[in-house]
Design a protein around this motif. Structure first.
Motif, PDB file in Angstrom:
ATOM      1  N   MET A  48      65.235  14.456  26.270  1.00 39.92           N
ATOM      2  CA  MET A  48      66.015  14.574  27.513  1.00 39.92           C
ATOM      3  C   MET A  48      65.310  15.432  28.575  1.00 39.92           C
ATOM      4  N   HIS A  49      64.270  16.196  28.158  1.00 42.68           N
ATOM      5  CA  HIS A  49      63.648  17.121  29.103  1.00 42.68           C
ATOM      6  C   HIS A  49      62.809  16.427  30.163  1.00 42.68           C
ATOM      7  N   ASN A  50      62.630  15.107  30.041  1.00 36.22           N
ATOM      8  CA  ASN A  50      61.922  14.384  31.090  1.00 36.22           C
ATOM      9  C   ASN A  50      62.877  13.819  32.136  1.00 36.22           C
ATOM     10  N   LYS A  51      64.169  14.018  31.937  1.00 36.20           N
ATOM     11  CA  LYS A  51      65.164  13.513  32.881  1.00 36.20           C
ATOM     12  C   LYS A  51      65.141  14.349  34.164  1.00 36.20           C
ATOM     13  N   SER A  52      65.263  13.668  35.296  1.00 34.43           N
ATOM     14  CA  SER A  52      65.245  14.365  36.588  1.00 34.43           C
ATOM     15  C   SER A  52      66.664  14.530  37.126  1.00 34.43           C
ATOM     16  N   VAL A  53      66.876  15.627  37.826  1.00 35.73           N
ATOM     17  CA  VAL A  53      68.188  15.932  38.395  1.00 35.73           C
ATOM     18  C   VAL A  53      68.042  16.157  39.900  1.00 35.73           C
ATOM     19  N   GLY A  54      68.796  15.387  40.683  1.00 32.84           N
ATOM     20  CA  GLY A  54      68.830  15.565  42.126  1.00 32.84           C
ATOM     21  C   GLY A  54      70.002  16.450  42.504  1.00 32.84           C
ATOM     22  N   ILE A  55      69.733  17.559  43.167  1.00 32.78           N
ATOM     23  CA  ILE A  55      70.775  18.519  43.545  1.00 32.78           C
ATOM     24  C   ILE A  55      71.028  18.402  45.043  1.00 32.78           C
ATOM     25  N   ILE A  56      72.268  18.163  45.399  1.00 34.48           N
ATOM     26  CA  ILE A  56      72.673  17.948  46.793  1.00 34.48           C
ATOM     27  C   ILE A  56      73.419  19.185  47.289  1.00 34.48           C
ATOM     28  N   VAL A  57      72.888  19.801  48.365  1.00 31.81           N
ATOM     29  CA  VAL A  57      73.498  21.011  48.916  1.00 31.81           C
ATOM     30  C   VAL A  57      73.849  20.779  50.384  1.00 31.81           C
ATOM     31  N   PRO A  58      75.115  20.450  50.704  1.00 30.27           N
ATOM     32  CA  PRO A  58      75.536  20.363  52.103  1.00 30.27           C
ATOM     33  C   PRO A  58      75.660  21.785  52.665  1.00 30.27           C
ATOM     34  N   ILE A  59      75.191  21.983  53.895  1.00 33.59           N
ATOM     35  CA  ILE A  59      75.181  23.334  54.474  1.00 33.59           C
ATOM     36  C   ILE A  59      75.801  23.303  55.861  1.00 33.59           C
ATOM     37  N   TYR A  60      76.796  24.148  56.057  1.00 34.41           N
ATOM     38  CA  TYR A  60      77.304  24.365  57.413  1.00 34.41           C
ATOM     39  C   TYR A  60      77.472  25.870  57.613  1.00 34.41           C
ATOM     40  N   ASN A  61      76.543  26.445  58.358  1.00 34.58           N
ATOM     41  CA  ASN A  61      76.497  27.897  58.559  1.00 34.58           C
ATOM     42  C   ASN A  61      76.432  28.610  57.201  1.00 34.58           C
ATOM     43  N   ALA A  62      77.316  29.550  56.937  1.00 34.63           N
ATOM     44  CA  ALA A  62      77.338  30.248  55.637  1.00 34.63           C
ATOM     45  C   ALA A  62      75.989  30.862  55.272  1.00 34.63           C
ATOM     46  N   ALA A  63      75.232  31.340  56.287  1.00 36.88           N
ATOM     47  CA  ALA A  63      73.924  31.943  56.029  1.00 36.88           C
ATOM     48  C   ALA A  63      74.024  33.146  55.102  1.00 36.88           C
ATOM     49  N   LYS A  64      75.145  33.838  55.175  1.00 39.29           N
ATOM     50  CA  LYS A  64      75.361  35.024  54.349  1.00 39.29           C
ATOM     51  C   LYS A  64      75.259  34.708  52.856  1.00 39.29           C
ATOM     52  N   TYR A  65      75.633  33.485  52.474  1.00 37.32           N
ATOM     53  CA  TYR A  65      75.693  33.097  51.059  1.00 37.32           C
ATOM     54  C   TYR A  65      74.550  32.165  50.655  1.00 37.32           C
ATOM     55  N   LEU A  66      73.881  31.592  51.650  1.00 36.16           N
ATOM     56  CA  LEU A  66      72.920  30.527  51.372  1.00 36.16           C
ATOM     57  C   LEU A  66      71.731  30.989  50.540  1.00 36.16           C
ATOM     58  N   GLU A  67      71.212  32.158  50.843  1.00 35.47           N
ATOM     59  CA  GLU A  67      70.057  32.680  50.103  1.00 35.47           C
ATOM     60  C   GLU A  67      70.368  32.780  48.611  1.00 35.47           C
ATOM     61  N   LYS A  68      71.521  33.316  48.271  1.00 36.87           N
ATOM     62  CA  LYS A  68      71.903  33.460  46.856  1.00 36.87           C
ATOM     63  C   LYS A  68      72.059  32.090  46.204  1.00 36.87           C
ATOM     64  N   CYS A  69      72.634  31.154  46.932  1.00 45.40           N
ATOM     65  CA  CYS A  69      72.818  29.797  46.418  1.00 45.40           C
ATOM     66  C   CYS A  69      71.478  29.145  46.087  1.00 45.40           C
ATOM     67  N   LEU A  70      70.567  29.157  47.052  1.00 36.84           N
ATOM     68  CA  LEU A  70      69.286  28.492  46.864  1.00 36.84           C
ATOM     69  C   LEU A  70      68.415  29.202  45.836  1.00 36.84           C
ATOM     70  N   HIS A  71      68.518  30.523  45.804  1.00 34.68           N
ATOM     71  CA  HIS A  71      67.764  31.268  44.781  1.00 34.68           C
ATOM     72  C   HIS A  71      68.230  30.877  43.379  1.00 34.68           C
ATOM     73  N   SER A  72      69.546  30.737  43.210  1.00 35.58           N
ATOM     74  CA  SER A  72      70.079  30.382  41.890  1.00 35.58           C
ATOM     75  C   SER A  72      69.582  29.003  41.444  1.00 35.58           C
ATOM     76  N   ILE A  73      69.334  28.117  42.396  1.00 30.77           N
ATOM     77  CA  ILE A  73      68.817  26.785  42.069  1.00 30.77           C
ATOM     78  C   ILE A  73      67.323  26.857  41.765  1.00 30.77           C
ATOM     79  N   SER A  74      66.607  27.645  42.554  1.00 32.14           N
ATOM     80  CA  SER A  74      65.148  27.706  42.410  1.00 32.14           C
ATOM     81  C   SER A  74      64.707  28.320  41.088  1.00 32.14           C
ATOM     82  N   ILE A  75      65.535  29.160  40.474  1.00 29.18           N
ATOM     83  CA  ILE A  75      65.144  29.843  39.228  1.00 29.18           C
ATOM     84  C   ILE A  75      65.710  29.154  37.987  1.00 29.18           C
ATOM     85  N   GLN A  76      66.172  27.922  38.131  1.00 28.93           N
ATOM     86  CA  GLN A  76      66.710  27.208  36.972  1.00 28.93           C
ATOM     87  C   GLN A  76      65.676  27.133  35.849  1.00 28.93           C
ATOM     88  N   THR A  77      66.141  27.348  34.643  1.00 32.94           N
ATOM     89  CA  THR A  77      65.231  27.259  33.494  1.00 32.94           C
ATOM     90  C   THR A  77      64.776  25.821  33.263  1.00 32.94           C
TER      91      THR A  77
END
Length: 406
Positions: free
Chosen positions: A1-30
């Motif tokens: 299963m480790h060759n399976k790809s996952v597409g992550i969809i992130v709709p963004i409207y403002n919310a800059a205060k929270y966006l960095e934490k959101c994207l960081h949590s995605i970027s560090i996925q194991t």
């Protein structure tokens, strides 16, 4: 299963205060085989653009798209099309820009989805500047404590047993892309689009993998699109819809009731059309979701103005209501006293609303849509309990008191 790809969809409207934490949590996925589509839904905050560009530059798994403000549902649909037709992935996952996921979220989902149409996992509430509540999560509502596989009929029967009439599931499911493509499922551009998408997703599935582990962090805050504080301000109304407030006494609370009723009418129509030939599923939907959507849709009768043209769906709702003895909820809201009370309660939203309150009251009193009555015979209606809650609402009490004075 480790060759399976996952597409992550992130709709963004403002919310800059929270966006960095959101994207960081995605970027560090194991789990590393992921592709992330960031859809800027017409943000006015320049910091959003800076954060998006920084992630695109430092991590080639991130790509960005900017659109004019169209709403979360439209943005998610663009993401679905992208991961089906442009850059095909095996699975699709939605993450809202003010939320974040655990570091091992996707790895856990990949390990446990097996051959299911999608995997349904759990989340944590995170409260910010708002009084916490103790509401259960969706999986907790169903009392599902173990990893199991269920069918669409199992899910609908469980929904009926727990007397559930609303079900939103956008971000806590990872979906097989082939399943969503075969189903041709997209978000409706309406209030409650998560509900429609979730009900369609679950009601059509052969295999639903239930994984009751909390891997998603759901932020509840005062100014989010969905908030649980019970107060509706101008910030709760999507920017693209604020032009219609003028038809509803410049009142966000009253407009939101119209918007909600319209969304329910469209969802009722679409669900009936989708399952009219599958009697077993249709009957299960009646006992869970359709009756409530009809109840909400009938409230369109109580609005003189219809700028979004929702009333074209009203005849179907009225027919369904007649067949199922629904109508108490809309009936009690046809009282002029209720609307007088709503205007009074919301007059403190802004100085403008406060100063215009006498004018709005005059308009309501002369609006022939409403009736001068506050006692109704509702005992035999399916939705009598919902109607009683309206009758006990402080808006009714304020409206009746003021009416006696004027």
């Amino acid at each position: 299963m480790h060759n399976k790809s996952v597409g992550i969809i992130v709709p963004i409207y403002n919310a800059a205060k929270y966006l960095e934490k959101c994207l960081h949590s995605i970027s560090i996925q194991t789990y590393k085989n992921i592709k992330i589509l960031l859809i800027d839904d017409g943000s006015t905050d320049k910091n959003v653009d800076k954060i998006i560009k920084s992630y695109i530059q430092k991590d080639n798994r991130f790509i960005g798209i900017k659109i004019s403000n169209s709403g979360q549902g439209v943005a998610r649909n663009i993401g679905i099309e992208h991961f089906i037709n442009t850059d095909k992935t095996d699975y699709i996952l939605f993450v809202d820009s003010d939320d974040y996921i655990d570091e091992n979220c996707i790895e856990e989902l990949i390990k446990n989805i097996d051959d299911a149409d999608f995997i349904w996992f759990d989340f944590r509430y995170k409260f910010e500047n708002i009084k916490p509540h103790s509401k259960p999560t969706s999986i907790e509502n169903y009392n599902l404590q173990n990893k199991i596989t269920i069918s669409n009929k199992d899910w609908l029967e469980l929904s009926s047993k727990i007397d559930l009439h609303s079900f939103a599931s956008g971000c806590w499911v990872m979906i097989d892309t082939d399943y969503i493509q075969k189903l041709n499922l997209r978000y409706l551009d309406v209030h409650g689009e998560d509900n429609y998408f979730g009900i369609m997703l679950f009601s059509n599935a052969n295999k639903i993998k239930v994984y009751p582990k909390k891997l998603y962090n759901y932020i509840i805050r005062n100014d989010s699109t969905i908030n649980y504080g019970g107060k509706i301000s101008i910030n709760s109304i999507p920017f693209r819809l604020r032009q219609y407030l003028k038809y509803f006494y410049d009142n966000p609370m009253i407009f939101s009731k119209y918007y909600r009723a319209g969304g329910a009418a469209i969802m009722l129509s679409s669900l009936i059309d989708s399952f009219k030939d599958d009697k077993e599923i249709y009957n299960l939907l009646e006992n869970t979701f359709l009756n409530r959507y009809c109840m909400l849709a009938l409230n369109l009768q109580n609005f003189l103005n219809d700028p979004l043209e929702y009333k074209r769906y009203l005849p179907l709702a009225q027919k369904y209501a007649k067949d199922h003895n629904i109508g108490a909820f809309a009936l009690v809201q046809s009282s002029v006293y209720y609307w007088i009370g709503l205007v009074l309660i919301s007059s403190k939203i802004s100085l403008k609303n406060f100063l215009k309150t006498p004018y709005y009251l005059y308009q309501i009193l002369n609006d022939k849509t409403y009736i001068k009555k506050y006692k109704f015979d509702i005992d035999n209606y399916w939705d009598k309990d919902y109607a009683l809650k309206v009758l006990n609402h402080k808006a009714y009490k304020f409206g009746i008191k003021l009416a006696k004075i004027i």
